[in-house]
Design an enzyme around this catalytic site. Structure first.
Site, short mmCIF file in Angstrom:
data_model
loop_
_atom_site.label_atom_id
_atom_site.label_comp_id
_atom_site.label_asym_id
_atom_site.label_seq_id
_atom_site.Cartn_x
_atom_site.Cartn_y
_atom_site.Cartn_z
N GLY A 80 0.84 -1.18 0.00
CA GLY A 80 0.00 0.00 0.00
C GLY A 80 0.88 1.24 0.00
CB SER A 119 9.00 -1.13 -5.53
OG SER A 119 8.86 0.08 -4.83
CB ALA A 120 11.24 3.64 -6.75
CB CYS A 121 10.54 0.65 -1.95
SG CYS A 121 9.16 1.79 -1.69
CE1 TYR A 150 5.88 -3.52 -1.92
CE2 TYR A 150 7.14 -1.49 -2.25
CZ TYR A 150 6.25 -2.45 -2.71
OH TYR A 150 5.73 -2.33 -3.99
CE LYS A 193 1.97 2.59 -3.97
NZ LYS A 193 2.95 2.18 -5.00
NE ARG A 287 12.06 6.21 -3.59
CZ ARG A 287 11.38 5.51 -2.69
NH1 ARG A 287 10.09 5.33 -2.86
NH2 ARG A 287 11.98 5.00 -1.64
#
Length: 329
Positions: A80, A119-121, A150, A193, A287
């Site tokens: 999420g 993901s960019a995470c 995550y 988001k 980011r």
């Protein structure tokens, strides 16, 4: 071929639902959508598709899902917005079971191509401390220091895809998605988001007449947001490319959270008093997506302007919000 079986894992979710719709528009006739949610909770559902409710963390379910599939799109994950991610690290990491079991099933079932939504995470947190953001290049994921929970699951699953290609010859493609938004997604309940959350908060403030909005953090955090249509184009291009390493898929149009609120306020025709919650989850300070590689490989990058995407997203959320109020009356 248009009649080849395509599996969309997470087909009841935001991106998965849009992907199924896009495949149908393009003439594909043999699609299997699998999601853990009950059918009445799927964001989009299509009668022409084989819709399956199953927990893909279970190995047997992955083997059933991959049977006769030619291409697999893995968009399934328990995730999420930042509020959910920071409070549910274990749940997020358990999604590693989905990718691991789907890869095993894809290998055994002879799947030709496998797409993994990363993901960019995954990016190193030390490179995201500054508000004046330097766009993140693919190599910035290492040395590893991703978003706890995550981000680690996504980074590990990228490596799994790589090694399934190296060891077993399974063609895998990976895209690091940067903040996808658009209609037919989560807009309330805690998993939404930033774009959807801001749209909902502006609608609530306008409807309730209190003309105040809470912003998580000080609003100076910088981000880029990619409209869902660009995401779908990117997934298709990357899936059918020769790009073997994980690659950024995101807009390079950077905006602060305060700037995001400015745009939504302008769309809604209202100006709100801002209340900053400095103790709320806010993620990294800065980011943005460096699109040098995707431009080099594909001659393309996401192009939808944030204002245009938000206009369409706000209009859809407004309709959902008003319908919800009518149902509650």
């Amino acid at each position: 071929m248009k009649s080849d079986l395509i599996l969309v894992a997470g087909g009841g979710g935001f991106i998965g639902g849009h992907l199924v719709a896009d495949l149908l528009r393009r003439g594909y006739t043999n699609i299997r959508a699998v999601d853990i949610k009950p059918l009445d909770e799927w964001f989009q559902r299509f009668h022409e598709v084989e819709n399956v409710v199953a927990d893909l963390k279970e190995k047997d379910n992955c083997f059933h899902a991959c049977r006769e599939a030619v291409e697999v799109y893995n968009l399934a994950a328990d995730m999420g917005g930042m509020g959910f991610i920071e409070s549910n690290k274990c749940l997020c990491m358990l999604s590693v079971l989905i990718n691991t079991h789907l890869l095993l099933a894809a290998k055994e079932m002879g799947v030709r191509r496998y797409f993994y939504a990363s993901s960019a995470c995954v990016y190193n947190a030390d490179k995201q401390k500054c508000f004046k953001v330097i766009p993140l290049k693919e190599e910035d994921a290492y040395p590893g220091m991703p978003e706890d929970g995550y981000g680690w699951e996504k980074l590990f699953s990228e490596r799994m895809c790589r090694h399934f290609t190296e060891d077993f010859g399974l063609i895998t493609r990976m895209a690091r998605l940067h903040n996808v938004y658009g209609p037919h997604g989560t807009w309330d309940g805690g998993r939404e988001k930033a774009p959807a959350a801001i749209c909902r908060k502006v609608l609530e403030a306008k409807s309730n007449g209190d003309h105040e909005i809470e912003i998580w953090g000080d609003g100076n955090q910088t981000r880029s947001f990619m409209f869902i249509e660009d995401c779908l184009k990117g997934i298709d291009k990357i899936m059918h490319s020769s790009i073997e390493e994980p690659i950024n898929l995101g807009s390079s149009e950077v905006v602060t959270i305060n700037g995001l609120v400015d745009i939504v306020e302008d769309i809604a025709g209202i100006k709100l008093k801002r209340k900053y919650n400095l103790g709320a989850p806010k993620g990294v300070n800065g980011r943005n997506s460096d699109n040098t590689k995707i431009q080099h490989y594909l001659g393309w990058e996401p192009r939808t302007r944030l204002r245009h995407g938000l206009e369409r997203t706000y209009a859809w959320i407004q309709g959902e919000y008003l319908n919800a109020r009518v149902c509650q009356a």
